[in-house]
Design a protein around this motif. Structure first.
Motif, PDB file in Angstrom:
ATOM      1  N   TRP A  76       0.856  -1.210   0.000  1.00 17.72           N
ATOM      2  CA  TRP A  76       0.000   0.000   0.000  1.00 17.72           C
ATOM      3  C   TRP A  76       0.886   1.251   0.000  1.00 17.72           C
ATOM      4  N   ALA A  77       1.901   1.225   0.858  1.00  7.79           N
ATOM      5  CA  ALA A  77       2.830   2.372   0.928  1.00  7.79           C
ATOM      6  C   ALA A  77       4.235   1.816   1.128  1.00  7.79           C
ATOM      7  N   LEU A 106       6.147   6.529  -0.403  1.00  7.39           N
ATOM      8  CA  LEU A 106       5.220   6.736  -1.521  1.00  7.39           C
ATOM      9  C   LEU A 106       4.024   5.786  -1.407  1.00  7.39           C
ATOM     10  N   VAL A 107       2.829   6.351  -1.595  1.00  6.04           N
ATOM     11  CA  VAL A 107       1.589   5.573  -1.473  1.00  6.04           C
ATOM     12  C   VAL A 107       1.184   5.135  -2.882  1.00  6.04           C
ATOM     13  N   PHE A 108       0.963   3.849  -3.057  1.00  9.35           N
ATOM     14  CA  PHE A 108       0.629   3.321  -4.374  1.00  9.35           C
ATOM     15  C   PHE A 108      -0.881   3.423  -4.618  1.00  9.35           C
ATOM     16  N   PRO A 109      -1.299   3.477  -5.899  1.00 10.82           N
ATOM     17  CA  PRO A 109      -2.737   3.618  -6.201  1.00 10.82           C
ATOM     18  C   PRO A 109      -3.476   2.290  -6.000  1.00 10.82           C
ATOM     19  N   ILE A 110      -3.591   1.889  -4.745  1.00 13.92           N
ATOM     20  CA  ILE A 110      -4.076   0.550  -4.415  1.00 13.92           C
ATOM     21  C   ILE A 110      -5.519   0.335  -4.870  1.00 13.92           C
ATOM     22  N   PHE A 135      -5.744 -10.497  -5.054  1.00 12.90           N
ATOM     23  CA  PHE A 135      -4.892  -9.332  -4.806  1.00 12.90           C
ATOM     24  C   PHE A 135      -4.537  -9.231  -3.324  1.00 12.90           C
ATOM     25  N   HIS A 136      -3.241  -9.136  -3.066  1.00 15.23           N
ATOM     26  CA  HIS A 136      -2.747  -8.962  -1.687  1.00 15.23           C
ATOM     27  C   HIS A 136      -2.024  -7.621  -1.559  1.00 15.23           C
ATOM     28  N   THR A 137      -2.254  -6.940  -0.451  1.00 12.40           N
ATOM     29  CA  THR A 137      -1.461  -5.735  -0.189  1.00 12.40           C
ATOM     30  C   THR A 137      -0.829  -5.791   1.197  1.00 12.40           C
ATOM     31  N   ASP A 138       0.439  -5.416   1.240  1.00 16.86           N
ATOM     32  CA  ASP A 138       1.165  -5.270   2.495  1.00 16.86           C
ATOM     33  C   ASP A 138       0.893  -3.834   2.962  1.00 16.86           C
ATOM     34  N   ALA A 139       0.047  -3.710   3.995  1.00 15.44           N
ATOM     35  CA  ALA A 139      -0.387  -2.372   4.435  1.00 15.44           C
ATOM     36  C   ALA A 139       0.364  -1.911   5.678  1.00 15.44           C
ATOM     37  N   VAL A 140       1.530  -2.509   5.921  1.00 14.09           N
ATOM     38  CA  VAL A 140       2.300  -2.210   7.132  1.00 14.09           C
ATOM     39  C   VAL A 140       2.542  -0.709   7.309  1.00 14.09           C
ATOM     40  N   GLN A 141       2.907  -0.034   6.219  1.00 11.56           N
ATOM     41  CA  GLN A 141       3.257   1.385   6.339  1.00 11.56           C
ATOM     42  C   GLN A 141       2.052   2.305   6.109  1.00 11.56           C
TER      43      GLN A 141
END
Ligand SMILES: Cc1ncc(COP(=O)(O)O)c(C=O)c1O
Length: 388
Positions: free
Chosen positions: A152-153, A159-163, A177-183
């Motif tokens: 995600w970021a 930088l934040v991606f257009p998730i 779809f998987h997103t690592d939203a740690v940041q």
């Protein structure tokens, strides 16, 4: 000497309120929540409250799953290896699409799957340092792609991606779809009903919760096997006695992170911008990524002629904690892919340092850091001039 902590993308201080909320679960309510006696039974309502706070924090539905685990590394491994066992081994799909700028726990899980014959596509970032939907569209296909995993970021640049766009594209094509939203947690709004992700991972210690506890969100109907086999904890999705104090702390930390989201995007952003403006007023400095595209707390700055490690060391001597932001892969000294995509020279790529603030960062700390960076950069530059 006063110490100043500006490495909040690595880990954060546990909010004292979170620490207090966890305390009773070490010494009074220490039972195993799976036990049938009162030591176990009495903990369950508190666990429910913590879980509800996590569901509310990312706007998950009751029918979705949030699996409690030990960290984001575990969550990311569970998704990538779980998709291998569930999808890749059982269907003709044999490709995973990820990016060149993921955290090592994603990259190295993918590298491991490559040794098992999986094709992994590592997408580059564009000249803004982000992954755009067009490049993803070119590399996915419903018949081949088993999983797309995009953070995600970014931990280094912020930088934040257009998730939303990336996840929607995958949903339209029926691709997991998987997103690592740690940041992302506590810095930008994370809403899994708005953004159609199938898996999302996070770690409590990045948002003022304790270390050693994290979560894996799995949308209703999505199925992968557990990484750890054993007892029936977490409905069979993750074996092992749950870290009850950790879960209580993570739930409360999530609630506080959501409460502070506005503060993070106004006051923390203001302090970050103040620090960034001061850094930019030094000659021959580059800050990576447009400010508006970044999480409100992060600066990755490159100072021409100053080794990142030397700067960090010098700042550390003055009590200020920063990091290299892994501007280069340490063993290979290869420049970071974001730097390459942004056409940043390899000379400059070796000079990056990351400063990451939090809601506990004060104006005074920022002012002291500005002074220290000015002095240190000047000192190090004068030494390197003398050595020429
Ligand atoms: C983007 C990202 N993903 C995953 C991780 C791993 O988190 P943990 O140490 O909790 O496993 C980190 C930690 O730095 C991170 O920044």
């Amino acid at each position: 000497m006063e110490r100043i902590y500006l490495d909040n993308n690595a880990t954060t201080i546990v909010d004292p309120k979170v620490k207090d909320a966890m305390e009773p679960f070490f010494s009074q309510m220490y039972g195993n929540p799976n036990s049938l006696h009162n030591f176990g039974i009495e903990i369950r309502p508190y666990m429910r409250i913590a879980l509800d706070r996590l569901y509310a924090g990312i706007n998950a539905k009751e029918s979705d799953d949030i699996v409690i685990n030990s960290c984001a590394t575990e969550g990311n491994n569970t998704v990538i290896k779980g998709v291998y066992y569930e999808v890749i081994r059982n269907t003709g799909k044999n490709e995973i699409v990820t990016t060149q700028v993921e955290h090592p726990c994603v990259i190295n899980s993918c590298k491991f799957l490559e040794t098992l014959g999986v094709k992994v596509i590592y997408l580059p970032v564009n000249s803004e340092g982000i992954v755009d939907a067009d490049i993803l569209r070119e590399h996915i296909h419903p018949d081949r792609t088993a999983l797309v995993s995009i953070m995600w970021a970014n931990n280094e640049t912020g930088l934040v991606f257009p998730i939303h766009e990336l996840a929607t594209l995958c949903r339209e094509k029926g691709i997991l779809f998987h997103t690592d939203a740690v940041q992302a947690i506590g810095k930008v709004e994370v809403d899994v009903q708005d953004v159609p992700v199938d898996f999302l991972t996070f770690s409590a210690h990045k948002f003022h919760g304790p270390k050693g506890v994290g979560s894996l969100f799995m949308r209703e109907g999505v199925n992968i096997p557990p990484l750890l086999h054993g007892g029936e904890q977490m409905g069979g999705r993750r074996a092992g006695t749950v870290n009850t104090a950790g879960l209580i702390g993570m739930g409360y930390a999530m609630e506080l992170a959501i409460q502070h989201l506005k503060y993070e995007n106004t006051e923390v952003r203001r302090l970050r911008d103040k620090l960034e403006d001061a850094i930019l007023s030094i000659r021959d400095v580059l800050v990576i990524g447009r400010r508006e595209l970044r999480t409100p707390n992060t600066i990755l700055a490159a100072f021409k002629g100053v080794e990142g490690e030397a700067l960090i060391w010098d700042l550390n001597q003055r009590g200020i904690a920063t990091s290299t932001g892994s501007a280069c892969a340490s063993e290979s000294l290869e420049p970071n892919p974001t730097f390459v995509a942004m056409h940043i020279s390899s000379e400059l790529a070796h000079t990056g340092i990351r400063l990451s603030l939090s809601r506990f960062t004060t104006e005074e700390e920022v002012d002291l850091t500005i002074l220290a960076i000015r002095n240190t950069v000047e000192r190090l530059r004068s030494i390197s001039m003398k050595n020429r």
